[in-house]
Design a protein around this motif. Structure first.
Motif, PDB file in Angstrom:
ATOM      1  N   VAL A 227       0.814  -1.219   0.000  1.00 41.64           N
ATOM      2  CA  VAL A 227       0.000   0.000   0.000  1.00 41.64           C
ATOM      3  C   VAL A 227       0.846   1.268   0.000  1.00 41.64           C
ATOM      4  O   VAL A 227       0.531   2.241  -0.707  1.00 41.64           O
ATOM      5  N   ILE A 228       1.909   1.288   0.774  1.00 46.19           N
ATOM      6  CA  ILE A 228       2.757   2.485   0.827  1.00 46.19           C
ATOM      7  C   ILE A 228       3.727   2.437  -0.350  1.00 46.19           C
ATOM      8  O   ILE A 228       4.903   2.076  -0.237  1.00 46.19           O
ATOM      9  N   THR A 229       3.213   2.778  -1.529  1.00 42.95           N
ATOM     10  CA  THR A 229       3.991   2.778  -2.764  1.00 42.95           C
ATOM     11  C   THR A 229       3.769   4.108  -3.482  1.00 42.95           C
ATOM     12  O   THR A 229       2.755   4.780  -3.250  1.00 42.95           O
ATOM     13  N   PRO A 230       4.682   4.494  -4.355  1.00 46.01           N
ATOM     14  CA  PRO A 230       4.496   5.756  -5.089  1.00 46.01           C
ATOM     15  C   PRO A 230       3.189   5.805  -5.863  1.00 46.01           C
ATOM     16  O   PRO A 230       2.499   6.834  -5.871  1.00 46.01           O
ATOM     17  N   ASP A 231       2.818   4.698  -6.514  1.00 43.93           N
ATOM     18  CA  ASP A 231       1.595   4.690  -7.323  1.00 43.93           C
ATOM     19  C   ASP A 231       0.347   4.887  -6.478  1.00 43.93           C
ATOM     20  O   ASP A 231      -0.549   5.659  -6.838  1.00 43.93           O
ATOM     21  N   VAL A 232       0.267   4.182  -5.353  1.00 42.37           N
ATOM     22  CA  VAL A 232      -0.911   4.296  -4.495  1.00 42.37           C
ATOM     23  C   VAL A 232      -0.992   5.690  -3.882  1.00 42.37           C
ATOM     24  O   VAL A 232      -2.070   6.309  -3.849  1.00 42.37           O
ATOM     25  N   LEU A 233       0.129   6.217  -3.413  1.00 46.95           N
ATOM     26  CA  LEU A 233       0.111   7.538  -2.780  1.00 46.95           C
ATOM     27  C   LEU A 233      -0.195   8.633  -3.803  1.00 46.95           C
ATOM     28  O   LEU A 233      -0.828   9.642  -3.473  1.00 46.95           O
ATOM     29  N   ARG A 234       0.230   8.407  -5.042  1.00 46.76           N
ATOM     30  CA  ARG A 234      -0.110   9.356  -6.100  1.00 46.76           C
ATOM     31  C   ARG A 234      -1.619   9.401  -6.305  1.00 46.76           C
ATOM     32  O   ARG A 234      -2.217  10.471  -6.405  1.00 46.76           O
ATOM     33  N   GLU A 235      -2.238   8.228  -6.352  1.00 47.70           N
ATOM     34  CA  GLU A 235      -3.680   8.177  -6.590  1.00 47.70           C
ATOM     35  C   GLU A 235      -4.481   8.676  -5.397  1.00 47.70           C
ATOM     36  O   GLU A 235      -5.474   9.391  -5.553  1.00 47.70           O
ATOM     37  N   VAL A 236      -4.049   8.315  -4.189  1.00 46.32           N
ATOM     38  CA  VAL A 236      -4.817   8.640  -2.989  1.00 46.32           C
ATOM     39  C   VAL A 236      -4.630  10.082  -2.546  1.00 46.32           C
ATOM     40  O   VAL A 236      -5.597  10.764  -2.191  1.00 46.32           O
ATOM     41  N   PHE A 237      -3.373  10.554  -2.558  1.00 43.56           N
ATOM     42  CA  PHE A 237      -3.075  11.881  -2.019  1.00 43.56           C
ATOM     43  C   PHE A 237      -2.662  12.901  -3.077  1.00 43.56           C
ATOM     44  O   PHE A 237      -2.436  14.065  -2.760  1.00 43.56           O
ATOM     45  N   HIS A 238      -2.512  12.446  -4.312  1.00 45.97           N
ATOM     46  CA  HIS A 238      -2.061  13.320  -5.395  1.00 45.97           C
ATOM     47  C   HIS A 238      -0.686  13.896  -5.074  1.00 45.97           C
ATOM     48  O   HIS A 238      -0.422  15.093  -5.226  1.00 45.97           O
ATOM     49  N   ILE A 239       0.201  13.024  -4.577  1.00 46.63           N
ATOM     50  CA  ILE A 239       1.574  13.430  -4.291  1.00 46.63           C
ATOM     51  C   ILE A 239       2.541  12.517  -5.033  1.00 46.63           C
ATOM     52  O   ILE A 239       2.216  11.371  -5.363  1.00 46.63           O
ATOM     53  N   ASP A 240       3.704  13.053  -5.288  1.00 49.46           N
ATOM     54  CA  ASP A 240       4.784  12.315  -5.931  1.00 49.46           C
ATOM     55  C   ASP A 240       5.777  11.963  -4.834  1.00 49.46           C
ATOM     56  O   ASP A 240       6.553  12.813  -4.387  1.00 49.46           O
ATOM     57  N   ALA A 241       5.750  10.734  -4.345  1.00 48.19           N
ATOM     58  CA  ALA A 241       6.486  10.344  -3.148  1.00 48.19           C
ATOM     59  C   ALA A 241       7.699   9.481  -3.455  1.00 48.19           C
ATOM     60  O   ALA A 241       7.680   8.654  -4.370  1.00 48.19           O
ATOM     61  N   ALA A 242       8.760   9.693  -2.685  1.00 50.44           N
ATOM     62  CA  ALA A 242       9.934   8.827  -2.729  1.00 50.44           C
ATOM     63  C   ALA A 242       9.845   7.887  -1.532  1.00 50.44           C
ATOM     64  O   ALA A 242       9.789   8.334  -0.393  1.00 50.44           O
ATOM     65  N   ILE A 243       9.800   6.588  -1.795  1.00 50.79           N
ATOM     66  CA  ILE A 243       9.624   5.593  -0.744  1.00 50.79           C
ATOM     67  C   ILE A 243      10.924   4.834  -0.517  1.00 50.79           C
ATOM     68  O   ILE A 243      11.548   4.347  -1.461  1.00 50.79           O
ATOM     69  N   GLY A 244      11.330   4.770   0.739  1.00 48.66           N
ATOM     70  CA  GLY A 244      12.498   3.989   1.109  1.00 48.66           C
ATOM     71  C   GLY A 244      12.127   2.991   2.186  1.00 48.66           C
ATOM     72  O   GLY A 244      10.969   2.609   2.322  1.00 48.66           O
ATOM     73  N   LYS A 245      13.107   2.580   2.973  1.00 49.57           N
ATOM     74  CA  LYS A 245      12.872   1.611   4.042  1.00 49.57           C
ATOM     75  C   LYS A 245      13.324   2.214   5.363  1.00 49.57           C
ATOM     76  O   LYS A 245      14.427   2.759   5.474  1.00 49.57           O
ATOM     77  N   ASP A 246      12.460   2.110   6.380  1.00 49.99           N
ATOM     78  CA  ASP A 246      12.803   2.596   7.709  1.00 49.99           C
ATOM     79  C   ASP A 246      13.963   1.762   8.242  1.00 49.99           C
ATOM     80  O   ASP A 246      13.853   0.534   8.347  1.00 49.99           O
TER      81      ASP A 246
END
Length: 281
Positions: A227-246
């Motif tokens: 779920v916490i992926t660039p594609d999902v966050l783009r669709e849900v929040f309209h943001i362009d996110a960089a995802i890494g690992k905690d």
């Protein structure tokens, strides 16, 4: 099959539908977080699943029974909810407020039994609020008050606890305090936790299952990694996110983001070996 799930659920106010034909499973004995932009239907879904508000279409089932047909006290012995803005506890001591959680078990004149008192003290001990038992709720800090409300929910002795934005208005330390308490209740007592969170990294860090919503519908539901992926966050929040690992938990983490303005400009996930060690620390 999960104990609690919805089928084709629609909820609204008047002619306006907030939740639309939504089918969702709540995994047993896990922590589920619901994420999405303001107004997407997160809180409405929570209120419908706990029968605070009525639904217009579809069904909500718990243990194979429609909750709409359940006796109120019987349902309150199965699920508890901490709303986004709990009602004022002005004039009440901590012990008095927590005792309200025993309402589903009271009979006759509603006097507390020795069993009730034992459960109340246990709930306060587990939440670290027993030392405040005789203090006015109004005299406590935000984090302490939130723990007291959670103690009241625990006093209901339910296996499922719903929380609507339990970290709102709390500073970072108190947010972590509350979330770690909920995680402890899940891991040590097997409580099923369902909560709405705005902070994506908190959602990913503490959840086993995430439901991402947009416009009253589920965009994706599943593990944090799915779920916490660039594609999902783009669709849900309209943001362009960089995802890494905690680096501490290994869970996905939103490192940075921009508003989506040009669909041709996209950030990609940051390779693990390039993530700064300090990220999320």
């Amino acid at each position: 099959m999960s104990r609690l799930y919805t089928e084709n659920l629609s909820v609204g106010y008047g002619e306006r539908r907030i939740v639309k034909q939504l089918s969702a499973d709540i995994p047993d004995q896990q922590i589920t977080t619901i994420i999405g932009a303001n107004g997407c239907g997160k809180s409405t879904l929570l209120k419908a699943m706990t029968r605070i508000i009525a639904h217009q279409e579809g069904t909500i089932l718990l243990d194979g029974k429609q909750i709409i047909k359940e006796d109120t006290k019987a349902l309150a012995r199965k699920m508890a909810i901490l709303p986004q803005s709990p009602e004022s506890a002005s004039g009440l001591t901590v012990g008095e407020l927590v005792s309200y959680g025993r309402f589903p078990y009271q009979k006759g004149f509603g006097r507390l039994t020795s069993r009730d008192h034992d459960v109340i003290d246990w709930a306060m001990e587990v939440t670290g609020t027993l030392e405040f038992k005789q203090r006015p709720v109004d005299a406590l800090s935000g984090g302490q008050r939130q723990r007291v409300w959670i103690a009241m929910a625990l006093a209901q002795e339910t296996e499922i606890i719903f929380l609507d934005e339990p970290t709102t208005y709390l500073d970072l330390a108190h947010q972590l305090e509350v979330l770690e308490l909920l995680q402890k209740l899940n891991q040590e007592q097997g409580r099923t936790i369902v909560m709405v969170l705005h902070d994506l990294n908190q959602a990913a860090r503490f959840a086993d299952h995430i439901i991402a919503m947009k416009d009253g519908e589920i965009v994706r539901a599943g593990s944090c990694e799915s779920v916490i992926t660039p594609d999902v966050l783009r669709e849900v929040f309209h943001i362009d996110a960089a995802i890494g690992k905690d680096p501490r938990t290994g869970k996905p983490m939103c490192l940075t983001y921009n508003l989506v303005k040009d669909e041709s400009t996209v950030l990609h996930a940051v390779p693990e070996e390039r993530i700064p060690v300090s990220a999320g620390a």
